[in-house]
Write a protein that holds these residues in place. Structure first.
Motif, PDB file in Angstrom:
ATOM      1  N   UNK A 185       1.311  -0.651   0.000  1.00  0.00           N
ATOM      2  CA  UNK A 185      -0.080   0.171   0.458  1.00  0.00           C
ATOM      3  C   UNK A 185       0.711   1.734  -0.382  1.00  0.00           C
ATOM      4  N   UNK A 186       1.872   1.186  -0.638  1.00  0.00           N
ATOM      5  CA  UNK A 186       2.966   2.725  -0.536  1.00  0.00           C
ATOM      6  C   UNK A 186       2.288   3.222  -1.382  1.00  0.00           C
ATOM      7  N   UNK A 187       1.540   3.345  -2.417  1.00  0.00           N
ATOM      8  CA  UNK A 187       0.298   4.306  -3.279  1.00  0.00           C
ATOM      9  C   UNK A 187       1.488   4.766  -3.958  1.00  0.00           C
ATOM     10  N   UNK A 188       2.895   4.343  -4.989  1.00  0.00           N
ATOM     11  CA  UNK A 188       3.301   4.460  -6.227  1.00  0.00           C
ATOM     12  C   UNK A 188       2.559   4.931  -7.557  1.00  0.00           C
ATOM     13  N   UNK A 189       1.754   4.584  -7.410  1.00  0.00           N
ATOM     14  CA  UNK A 189       0.396   3.424  -8.167  1.00  0.00           C
ATOM     15  C   UNK A 189      -0.917   5.010  -8.077  1.00  0.00           C
ATOM     16  N   UNK A 216      -5.526   2.828  -7.437  1.00  0.00           N
ATOM     17  CA  UNK A 216      -5.101   1.524  -8.211  1.00  0.00           C
ATOM     18  C   UNK A 216      -5.286   0.241  -6.976  1.00  0.00           C
ATOM     19  N   UNK A 217      -4.395   0.778  -6.183  1.00  0.00           N
ATOM     20  CA  UNK A 217      -4.380  -0.262  -5.097  1.00  0.00           C
ATOM     21  C   UNK A 217      -5.360  -1.227  -4.441  1.00  0.00           C
ATOM     22  N   UNK A 218      -6.532   0.496  -4.199  1.00  0.00           N
ATOM     23  CA  UNK A 218      -7.782  -0.105  -3.614  1.00  0.00           C
ATOM     24  C   UNK A 218      -8.482  -1.451  -4.694  1.00  0.00           C
ATOM     25  N   UNK A 219      -8.744  -1.003  -6.230  1.00  0.00           N
ATOM     26  CA  UNK A 219      -8.776  -1.269  -7.407  1.00  0.00           C
ATOM     27  C   UNK A 219      -8.578  -3.019  -7.145  1.00  0.00           C
ATOM     28  N   UNK A 220      -7.507  -2.738  -7.287  1.00  0.00           N
ATOM     29  CA  UNK A 220      -6.639  -3.972  -7.247  1.00  0.00           C
ATOM     30  C   UNK A 220      -7.148  -5.258  -5.863  1.00  0.00           C
ATOM     31  N   UNK A 221      -7.524  -4.499  -4.614  1.00  0.00           N
ATOM     32  CA  UNK A 221      -7.629  -5.204  -3.794  1.00  0.00           C
ATOM     33  C   UNK A 221      -8.841  -5.698  -4.286  1.00  0.00           C
TER      34      UNK A 221
END
Lengths: 343, 506
Positions: free
Chosen positions: B370-374, B384-389
């Motif tokens: 969840x570093x948020x680089x995306x 993007x990381x929430x979409x991924x989860x």
């Protein structure tokens, strides 16, 4: 001719979790150097012991969970947890204290919740709080700054004997003393004013004698983390801002009984916590606005715990409390998507 | 110079433009056989107009647009049709599609080319000519251009006609070379587009790593009032919504098109093709393809549609060592071809023979931290990381609520992920699942309506029959009792699910 098919993108930036974690370790070096200077060999022994135990526990947990060892040990996340916890422990803490803390962090807080990326709570802070609650006497036995820079420095052998054997050439009580925040808390309880307390020899220019240099070291490393975008700037900004606002308000109301904001910002684990603990991405909020709110929440809670709670410092508790709130904060702070109408 | 309006996120990627942009566009060789897919565009597949054995001329229509959103397909050279059947086409699935195979005769005998003066043609005739010339968007999407050149039904006049010469993907240089060498023709095509759309301003966006193209286009635009606007080299500035934002500050609505905010945007090569179609009477038969990477002589080839990729590689000196993937398009959004016998299509802007020097090593995937680089690089400003989860947990409704469909699959998030998670792959998967579910729902709804209609029809027929019976024999009490139970009526078959009409798959 036939070729392999892999989905796009076909080029990736050279980056890895291991690189991110190693940067955190590098950034801790100035602060650790200052700690060693003022508090001696014990800091390094704690770090080494915590690292070894963390890697061992990580390896055991990974093999129980059937994960590839080399891949996951190479992400350095266990080492980061070990270091974050180790620098928070008293430099002459008995060996078993470090071991229990690290095991609580790695085994319970990290792997029992699913390992890297899945832990809701900051593992190092779980380890720290477990120790603080279970062994308050050992955890409060902080050294008076005595380290290599001082005349009455404790040697490596003496330190090893105290940590692993429980005895050294000097009785441990002669070496330990109240931390600046302890002093402030106790003496405020005795009815003294902040100005009177600040005359005590434990205090230096801004905050605690020696401590203020440790803080400066961690600030330097922390700023580098933000500069390299390893840590999100919003979290330390929110945290320091939240704490500063609280401290300023109370200081303006009653400067006799409330320490000035610069003292609060520069004392205890605030700077370390702002740049190294609260910025743990796994357990923090992930949206830009969310990170500000999350940071501010930690800052406000630190002040509340320090001023009105049962502990002289409150970084660990504040971080853990905000960890609980992070998913909810994320839900309500989604950024406006490209082309979405402003809400 | 006018102000730019930066979009959120984006990346500085490697460039690798000089490998292929130092030499002029070369004519592609005429291969002995061309395989021309009948679906090279968004919309309905073209209807084949030829049969095996037919002789065709260069430029002869061999596939007729089927419906409004469809495009014509032409014989890229003269020869004999040897097959109209399923052949491998460049598609991520590796599946085959209907193609016309032409054995070329090497004579290049043309149809009668009839250049027209676009100023004298009625707009609808002009659009029809462009449509019959098979012009589609050449930036990669392949949307029929004639459709985009028709603003009927829009009350507002068009504010901006925009030409996209950003070419933000690494390695690709076909638009760069086209603008350098054929700027006047590109602008001539743009003039035809402007004639049809009557925009208030005409802007040309080009990334500032192409100074020669900027200079050539600026010179070609002299006296037209069209403005060339250099944009910072930052991927994905060539994505249409991002370029519209960059040049005009307007954000295309989430579910909308740029035309909804008064902007219509075309690729530079599309403008060039419009020029050929109208001013030269030549339908779309070829395109410029960048061939680069692990080949001996990288460059740009003006290639006939239907030429096998293997021929392009051969013309560029063949493969160098260890080509691991053959990518159609750029390395950020292009897809890996299964084999090099697939043919060049209208959308094929680049063929990248990628080896270990070009590709990222395949790294093991670690958990998301969840570093948020995306999030920092997402040009759509998504999380993007929430979409991924959500995609990972198959929570497709939540993924949609998090604006999954605003994702343009630019690949920035995957590019920067320290855990090496193939994020875009997860989003494609989630989108496909949602589309599949929607189709399923539509089909079930259709089946339900059909079933209901059938039941109503049966009921109506039964009543009609009964009415007739009553007319014939008005006094007969017994059948009236029996008819209250439809199943006992020997003339009405019981509705049977075995016939398949009530089944959702039917």
């Amino acid at each position: 001719m036939r070729f392999k098919t892999v989905t796009s993108p076909h080029i990736l930036q050279h980056t890895s979790v291991g690189q991110v974690m190693r940067r955190v370790l590098y950034a801790m070096i100035p602060g650790i150097a200052a700690l060693v200077w003022f508090f001696g060999w014990g800091v390094l022994i704690n770090l080494a012991l915590a690292t070894a135990v963390a890697l061992g526990a990580e390896a055991v947990m990974l093999s129980i969970r059937g994960k590839p060892l080399a891949l996951h040990l190479g992400d350095y996340s266990a080492v980061v947890t070990a270091w974050l916890l180790a620098v928070a422990l008293p430099p002459l803490a008995p060996w078993w204290l470090t071991v229990i803390g690290v095991l609580a962090a790695i085994v319970v807080a990290k792997h029992l919740y699913g390992g890297l990326g899945y832990n809701p709570f900051n593992p190092a802070m779980i380890g720290y709080v477990a120790l603080l609650i279970s062994f308050p006497r050992e955890m409060s036995a902080w050294l008076i700054p005595h380290g290599m820079g001082q005349s009455h420095a404790l040697g490596l052998l003496d330190t090893l004997q105290i940590i692993f054997g429980g005895v050294g050439s000097l009785p441990i009580d002669a070496l330990t003393g109240a931390t600046p925040l302890d002093v402030l808390r106790t003496k405020l309880g005795l009815g003294q004013t902040v100005a009177e307390i600040r005359n005590s020899p434990v205090f230096g220019i801004v905050a605690g004698q020696g401590w203020e240099w440790v803080t400066a070291g961690f600030l330097a490393g922390g700023l580098w983390l933000v500069y390299t975008r390893t840590a999100a700037w919003q979290i330390p900004a929110g945290l320091l801002g939240g704490l500063a606002v609280m401290a300023t308000v109370f200081y303006l109301i009653d400067p006799q009984h409330y320490a000035p904001p610069w003292f609060h910002l520069w004392s205890g684990a605030v700077i370390f916590g702002a740049f190294f603990i609260a910025t743990d991405p796994v357990t923090a909020s992930t949206t830009p606005r969310g990170r500000l709110i999350y940071g501010a929440g930690v800052g406000i809670l630190i002040y509340v715990i320090r001023g009105f709670g049962g502990y002289p410092d409150g970084v660990a508790f504040a971080v853990l409390l905000m960890n609980i709130a992070a998913p909810t904060i994320d839900l309500y702070t989604r950024p406006r998507v490209f082309g979405e109408k402003p809400s | 110079m006018s102000a730019l309006f930066p979009f959120h996120g984006g990346l500085k990627t490697v460039r690798h433009k000089t490998e292929s942009n130092q030499t002029p566009i070369q004519a592609g060789i005429l291969p002995p056989r061309l395989t021309v897919p009948l679906r090279q565009h968004i919309g309905a597949i073209a209807k084949p107009l030829v049969q095996p054995g037919d002789r065709v001329l260069k430029g002869q229509m061999i596939g007729q647009p089927d419906g409004y959103i469809s495009a014509a397909i032409h014989a890229p050279t003269s020869g004999v049709v040897s097959a109209v059947d399923q052949q491998p086409v460049p598609h991520p699935s590796g599946l085959s599609d209907l193609c016309v195979t032409i054995e070329t005769d090497g004579e290049e005998r043309w149809i009668d080319r009839e250049p027209v003066d676009y100023r004298r043609l009625h707009p609808s005739e002009l659009r029809q000519t462009i449509r019959n010339a098979g012009v589609v968007g050449l930036g990669g999407a392949g949307f029929p251009s004639a459709v985009k050149l028709n603003l009927a039904g829009r009350s507002e006049p068009l504010a901006t006609l925009m030409l996209n010469g950003a070419e933000c993907e690494p390695w690709i240089t076909c638009d760069d070379r086209l603008m350098r060498e054929r700027a006047a023709e590109v602008v001539a095509g743009l003039q035809i587009m402007a004639h049809l759309l009557e925009p208030q301003e005409v802007l040309i966006g080009i990334e500032d790593d192409k100074p020669e193209a900027i200079a050539a286009m600026t010179a070609a635009c002299a006296g037209t009032g069209y403005e060339v606007r250099p944009v910072p080299t930052r991927y994905p500035s060539g994505s249409v919504k991002q370029l519209v934002k960059l040049l005009t500050g307007k954000e295309t609505p989430v579910d909308g098109l740029p035309v909804d905010v008064g902007v219509q945007c075309f690729n530079v090569a599309t403008a060039y093709t419009v020029h050929r179609a109208i001013n030269c009477g030549e339908p779309m038969l070829s395109r410029v393809v960048t061939v680069t990477g692990q080949v001996h002589r990288p460059g740009n080839l003006e290639t006939l549609i239907g030429t096998p990729f293997a021929e392009l590689i051969k013309q560029c000196g063949g493969y160098r060592e260890n080509v691991e993937r053959l990518i159609m398009g750029g390395p950020m959004m292009g897809f890996a071809l299964h084999s090099d016998d697939a043919p060049v299509t209208k959308a094929a802007n680049c063929l990248l023979a990628a080896g270990s020097a070009e590709l990222a090593p395949e790294l093991p995937v670690l958990p998301c931290i969840r570093c948020g680089a995306c999030m920092d690089v997402c040009p759509a400003n998504l999380l993007p990381q929430q979409l991924y989860w959500h995609a990972r947990a198959k929570e497709f409704d939540q993924a949609r609520d998090c604006h999954l469909f605003s994702c343009i699959e630019c690949g920035c998030c995957s590019h920067v992920c320290p855990s090496h998670i193939p994020l875009v792959q997860y989003y494609r998967y989630a989108k496909n699942e949602i589309w599949a579910k929607e189709k399923e729902k539509q089909r079930a709804e259709q089946a339900r309506q059909r079933h209901q209609a059938r039941m109503e029809r049966l009921e109506r027929e039964k009543q009609e029959r009964e009415a007739k019976l009553r007319q014939k024999a008005p006094v007969r009490p017994e059948p009236a009792v029996a008819s209250t139970n439809p199943h006992s009526d020997p003339l009405t078959p019981a509705p049977s699910p075995a016939k398949g009409e009530g089944h959702p798959e039917g």
